[in-house]
Design an enzyme around this catalytic site. Structure first.
Site, PDB file in Angstrom:
ATOM      1  N   HIS A  43       0.864  -1.174   0.000  1.00  0.00           N
ATOM      2  CA  HIS A  43       0.000   0.000   0.000  1.00  0.00           C
ATOM      3  C   HIS A  43       0.903   1.227   0.000  1.00  0.00           C
ATOM      4  CE1 HIS A  43      -3.831   2.054   1.343  1.00  0.00           C
ATOM      5  NE2 HIS A  43      -2.934   2.972   1.671  1.00  0.00           N
ATOM      6  N   HIS A  89      -0.675   3.136  11.765  1.00  0.00           N
ATOM      7  CA  HIS A  89       0.331   4.159  11.512  1.00  0.00           C
ATOM      8  C   HIS A  89       0.531   5.054  12.735  1.00  0.00           C
ATOM      9  CE1 HIS A  89       2.757   6.790   9.120  1.00  0.00           C
ATOM     10  NE2 HIS A  89       1.846   7.743   8.976  1.00  0.00           N
ATOM     11  N   GLU A  96      -2.388  14.904  11.108  1.00  0.00           N
ATOM     12  CA  GLU A  96      -3.290  14.565  10.014  1.00  0.00           C
ATOM     13  C   GLU A  96      -4.727  14.927  10.376  1.00  0.00           C
ATOM     14  OE1 GLU A  96      -2.923  10.484   8.882  1.00  0.00           O
ATOM     15  OE2 GLU A  96      -0.751  10.464   9.090  1.00  0.00           O
ATOM     16  N   HIS A 107      -5.597  13.205  13.917  1.00  0.00           N
ATOM     17  CA  HIS A 107      -4.631  12.297  14.514  1.00  0.00           C
ATOM     18  C   HIS A 107      -3.325  13.057  14.635  1.00  0.00           C
ATOM     19  CE1 HIS A 107      -7.365   9.210  12.418  1.00  0.00           C
ATOM     20  NE2 HIS A 107      -7.720   9.311  13.690  1.00  0.00           N
ATOM     21  N   HIS A 117      -3.137   5.405  14.716  1.00  0.00           N
ATOM     22  CA  HIS A 117      -4.448   5.369  14.085  1.00  0.00           C
ATOM     23  C   HIS A 117      -4.420   4.353  12.951  1.00  0.00           C
ATOM     24  CE1 HIS A 117      -2.035   8.524  12.126  1.00  0.00           C
ATOM     25  NE2 HIS A 117      -2.647   8.205  10.999  1.00  0.00           N
TER      26      HIS A 117
END
EC number: 1.13.11.5
Length: 445
Positions: A292, A335, A341, A365, A371
């Site tokens: 990803h 992460h 973010e 976050h 998160h």
């Protein structure tokens, strides 16, 4: 409403004149002794005079009266606009907000400026370093009021309701799934047509740029030609003592009165302009093998810091696309990030959280706060057959990401009454799948 016209191209050197006054642009110079049509010449500078040519931003405006023609500015009620990042104690928790409530027209008329609410931010306006995230909640047009920001650029993301934006350069119609940027110092008045909501990313001291493409090559992501700039349009309208110019300066709001509409620019030329962009035009880059990719591949615009590769703020979107990666957990990975973010949702259902993350709401976050997908998303994605699939059809989520550690305002944590106190519970059902006696447990593929 007649269809509006635009000039195409990000950061281009452009020229435009209202067709009612052909030849309004001076020939061969910026500041003649007498301008055509007896207009005034006025330069709007978005950078220091001595910046390198590649970063020098300025436009020349040819107007009926110069913008200096106003009464003195006086302080006005700040409403919910603030740049005080010490209102409440820091909170490192994962934060999520339910859709922010728009005031009902029947209860109170609120225009774009009075409907500004600062949610979070960081940095210092006076030193031109930092950012703020605002929510706008309004239900009426600005009328004989305009706004300009001495502190920074506004990147506006409408979520509900379209905006007809009058600028000194012309008019723009900006609808949900489009964005616009009103750069520092540019005067705007905004008409709305219903109860309207959206998000704003404000950056101080820098301007938004297209991200460098590196090994992607010459094309991809947001292409320069898809950015649209308004064409010149003026109104020669008298408003004796009744037009209000609102200025945000050092985080405070001030107002001055003048006798005429500020949108009296007959012609202009330069590279410092407002602009808009349709998010549907974004050319998505993604993995076609395995794993990803980082969300930076979805960057639309960036406001760079002095550190190479590190942004004061990035504007990132998660548009409809194909997922085809093999042997891969396809939703966003779990992460912890040195960046902050903030996520918002324009429409649809975000892939990593189908439930409580709703259009018109948001999440934050903070730096190094963990998160990732909720428990239900993890279970489904871990067992899914990895056939090619469409992701996020009918959805547009976005992220304001910053290298600065953002503080949340009192309005964001308390007064808005939209904070979701149960957000943390979406991860509580996560359970251990550890198989100490089997390194290669059987999977769906």
């Amino acid at each position: 409403m007649a269809e509006l016209k635009y000039i195409s191209g990000f950061g281009n050197e452009c020229a435009s004149e209202d067709p009612r006054c052909p030849g309004a642009l001076p020939e061969g110079q910026n500041n003649p002794q007498v301008c055509p049509y007896n207009l005034y010449a006025e330069q709007l500078s978005g950078s220091a005079f001595t910046c390198p040519r590649s970063t020098n931003k300025r436009s020349w405006l040819y107007r009926i009266l110069p913008s200096v023609s106003h009464k003195p500015f006086e302080s006005i009620d700040q409403g919910h606009v603030t740049h005080n990042w010490d209102e409440v104690d820091p909170d490192p928790n994962q934060l999520r907000w339910k859709p922010f409530e728009i005031p009902k027209t029947s209860q109170k008329k609120v225009d774009f400026v009075s409907g500004l609410h600062t949610l979070c931010g960081a940095g210092d306006i006076k030193s031109n370093n930092g950012l703020a995230i605002h929510i706008f909640l309004c239900n009426t047009s600005m009328g004989n009021r305009c706004f300009y920001n001495s502190d920074g650029d506004f990147l506006i993301v409408p979520q509900k309701g379209k905006l007809l934006i009058y600028t000194e350069f012309g008019k723009m119609l900006v609808q949900p799934n489009e964005i616009c940027v009103i750069q520092r110092g540019m005067r705007v008045s905004i008409d709305v047509f219903e109860e309207t909501r959206g998000y704003i990313l404000e950056v101080y001291g820098v301007h938004f740029e297209l991200p460098d493409l590196g090994p992607i090559g010459a094309n991809g992501l947001a292409n320069p030609r898809d950015f649209l700039i308004p064409v010149a349009w003026y109104e020669d309208r008298q408003v004796p003592g009744g037009y209000t110019v609102i200025n945000k300066y050092q985080g405070k709001l001030f107002a001055a009165k003048q006798d005429v509409s500020p949108f009296n620019v007959v012609a202009w030329h330069g590279n410092y302009t407002p602009y808009k962009y349709n998010l549907e035009n974004f050319m998505v880059i993604n993995s076609v093998a395995f794993d990803h990719a980082d969300p930076s591949i979805f960057t639309v615009l960036t406001a760079k810091s002095v550190r190479p590769g590190v942004a004061v703020a990035d504007f990132v979107i998660f548009p409809p696309r194909w997922g085809v990666a093999d042997k891969t957990f396809r939703p966003p990975y779990y992460h912890r990030n040195c960046m902050s973010e903030f996520m918002g949702l324009i429409k649809g259902h975000y892939e990593a959280k189908q439930g409580g993350f709703l259009p018109g709401g948001g999440s934050l976050h903070s730096s190094m706060t963990p998160h990732g997908p909720d428990a239900d998303c993890f279970e489904k994605a871990s067992k899914a057959k990895l056939a090619p699939e469409r992701i996020a059809d009918g959805t547009m989520a976005f992220m304001f990401e910053s290298s600065l550690s953002m503080a949340v305002t009192k309005w964001g944590l308390k007064t808005s009454n939209c904070l979701d106190e149960n957000y943390y519970k979406c991860w509580e059902p996560l359970k251990s799948h550890f198989t100490p006696n089997s390194r290669n447990p059987a999977g769906p593929n």
